[in-house]
Design an enzyme around this catalytic site. Structure first.
Site, short mmCIF file in Angstrom:
data_model
loop_
_atom_site.label_atom_id
_atom_site.label_comp_id
_atom_site.label_asym_id
_atom_site.label_seq_id
_atom_site.Cartn_x
_atom_site.Cartn_y
_atom_site.Cartn_z
N ASN A 16 0.88 -1.17 0.00
CA ASN A 16 0.00 0.00 0.00
C ASN A 16 0.91 1.21 0.00
OD1 ASN A 16 -1.83 2.03 0.49
ND2 ASN A 16 -2.23 1.45 2.62
N TRP A 17 1.00 1.85 -1.16
CA TRP A 17 1.93 2.98 -1.28
C TRP A 17 1.41 4.24 -0.57
CZ3 TRP A 17 3.46 2.53 -7.20
CH2 TRP A 17 4.41 1.51 -7.32
N LYS A 18 0.15 4.25 -0.23
CA LYS A 18 -0.46 5.44 0.40
C LYS A 18 -0.21 6.68 -0.46
CE LYS A 18 0.33 3.16 4.79
NZ LYS A 18 0.27 3.24 6.23
N HIS A 61 -9.32 0.97 4.55
CA HIS A 61 -8.06 1.13 5.27
C HIS A 61 -8.27 2.01 6.50
CE1 HIS A 61 -3.95 2.25 6.22
NE2 HIS A 61 -3.61 1.13 5.60
N GLU A 80 -6.61 4.32 7.74
CA GLU A 80 -6.39 5.77 7.55
C GLU A 80 -7.62 6.43 6.94
OE1 GLU A 80 -2.67 5.31 5.50
OE2 GLU A 80 -1.79 4.59 7.36
N GLU A 120 -5.78 -5.70 10.06
CA GLU A 120 -4.79 -4.67 10.36
C GLU A 120 -5.10 -4.01 11.70
OE1 GLU A 120 -2.59 -3.34 6.65
OE2 GLU A 120 -4.28 -2.00 6.86
N GLY A 127 1.94 1.69 10.68
CA GLY A 127 2.82 2.85 10.57
C GLY A 127 3.46 3.25 11.89
N SER A 144 3.04 -2.82 10.18
CA SER A 144 4.50 -2.83 10.36
C SER A 144 5.12 -4.18 10.02
CB SER A 144 4.87 -2.36 11.77
OG SER A 144 4.37 -1.05 11.99
N GLY A 161 2.71 -1.35 4.26
CA GLY A 161 2.81 0.08 3.97
C GLY A 161 4.26 0.48 3.79
N GLY A 162 4.90 0.93 4.87
CA GLY A 162 6.25 1.48 4.81
C GLY A 162 7.24 0.63 4.02
C1 PEP Z 1 -0.81 -0.33 5.80
O1 PEP Z 1 -0.75 0.80 5.34
O2 PEP Z 1 -1.75 -1.07 5.49
C2 PEP Z 1 0.25 -0.76 6.70
C3 PEP Z 1 0.16 -1.94 7.26
O3 PEP Z 1 1.26 0.12 6.93
P1 PEP Z 1 2.67 -0.20 7.68
O4 PEP Z 1 3.18 -1.48 7.06
O5 PEP Z 1 3.53 0.97 7.38
O6 PEP Z 1 2.35 -0.38 9.10
#
Ligand code: PEP
Length: 255
Positions: A13-15, A99, A101, A171, A177, A217, A238-239
Site C-alpha cells: 500500500n503505497w499510500k 483502510h 487511515e 490490520e 505505521g 508494520s 505500507g512502509g
Molecule cells: C498499511 O498501510 O496497510 C500498513 C500496514 O502500513 P505499515 O506497514 O507501514 O504499518
C-alpha cells in the site's frame, strides 16, 4: 500460510507516496528482484495518478497494480472521487477498501466500506478489505467482538460466490505505521477469529478458501515468522512496500 486452498497475497500500500516517475523507477527496480517468485500474488496499490505509470512498468511481469480506494456510485456529483467503472476501464483489478487511515481521517464507516465493497464487486473487481481494532479495544479485551462486527457489517450482502473476490486484511490499527507489530500469535489468533466469522457467514469451504492477510508494520525482519502462521495468508504492507529490498524479502518469506 501454505494452505493449498488459498493464495498467499503480498500487497503493498503505497499510500500518498510516489509520483509517476518514482513509481516507474520503483517497479523497474523491483521487477527483476521478484521475477519468478510465483508462490504468492504480488500487488502494489498506488495513488490514482500513479497507476498508469506503474502498470506500464509492470507489464509482462508478475506484479499487479491496484488502487487504494473506490467510490460506491457509478458516476455523479462526487468531487474528488473515482468509481469502480473508471478503475476497471483503466485495467485496475484490485482495490483496497476500508483502510484504517480512511476510517480515521476521512470519515469511512462500516456502512460506506460495505457500499464501496458491493460496488467494486459488482464491477468485477477484487477487494482487499481492511479491518482491525484500535489500541483501546485490544487493551479492553474486545478484539474478537470488534473484528467480528466489522467483518459482518463490511460484508453485508456479499454472496458466497463473491467471496472469491475478497481478500481480508486484518490490520490492528495500533500497529499501522507505528513500528509496533502484532506478535505472530496475536496475528494468528485474530486472523483465525475472522475465519471463524466467515465459517458462520458462508460455511467452512468459503472460509478456508479466503485469503486473510496481516498488516501492521510487517517488514523484512518479522515477515517470515508472521507468515509461518497457518491463518496468516500474506501481508498488506505500507512502509516496507516503498523499499524494493525490504518488500522483496517479504515476498521471499512467502515462498
Ligand atoms: C498499511 O498501510 O496497510 C500498513 C500496514 O502500513 P505499515 O506497514 O507501514 O504499518
Amino acid at each position: 500460510m501454505n494452505n493449498a486452498k488459498r493464495r498467499t497475497v503480498i500487497a503493498g500500500n503505497w499510500k500518498m507516496n510516489f509520483t509517476p516517475a518514482e513509481a516507474t523507477a520503483f517497479i523497474n527496480e523491483i521487477k527483476p528482484m521478484v521475477a519468478g517468485k510465483d508462490n504468492c500474488d504480488i500487488i502494489f496499490c498506488a495513488p490514482y495518478v500513479t497507476i498508469a505509470a506503474a502498470q506500464a512498468a509492470a507489464e509482462g511481469s508478475n506484479i499487479k497494480i491496484g488502487a487504494e480506494n473506490v467510490h460506491f456510485a457509478e458516476s455523479g456529483a462526487y468531487t474528488g472521487e473515482v468509481s469502480a467503472k473508471m478503475l476497471t476501464a483503466c485495467g485496475v483489478e484490485y482495490v483496497i477498501i476500508g483502510h484504517s487511515e480512511r476510517r480515521q481521517y476521512f470519515g469511512e464507516t462500516d456502512e460506506t466500506v460495505n457500499k464501496r465493497t458491493l460496488a467494486a464487486l459488482a464491477a468485477g473487481m477484487k477487494v482487499i478489505l481492511c479491518l482491525g481494532e484500535v489500541k483501546e479495544e485490544r487493551l479492553a479485551g474486545i478484539t474478537r467482538e470488534i473484528v467480528s462486527m466489522q467483518t459482518k457489517l463490511d460484508l453485508a450482502g456479499v454472496s458466497a460466490e463473491d467471496m472469491k473476490n475478497i481478500i481480508i486484511a486484518y490490520e490492528p490499527v495500533w500497529a499501522i505505521g507505528t513500528g509496533l507489530t502484532a506478535t505472530p500469535e496475536q496475528a494468528e489468533e485474530t486472523c483465525g477469529q475472522i475465519r471463524d466469522v466467515l465459517v458462520e457467514l458462508y460455511g467452512k469451504d468459503v472460509a478456508e478458501a479466503t485469503t486473510i492477510q496481516y498488516g501492521g508494520s510487517m517488514n523484512d525482519k518479522n515477515a517470515a515468522e508472521l507468515l509461518s502462521k497457518p491463518n496468516v495468508d500474506g501481508g498488506l504492507i505500507g512502509g516496507a512496500s516503498l523499499v524494493a529490498s525490504k518488500f522483496t524479502a517479504i515476498v521471499d518469506a512467502a515462498q
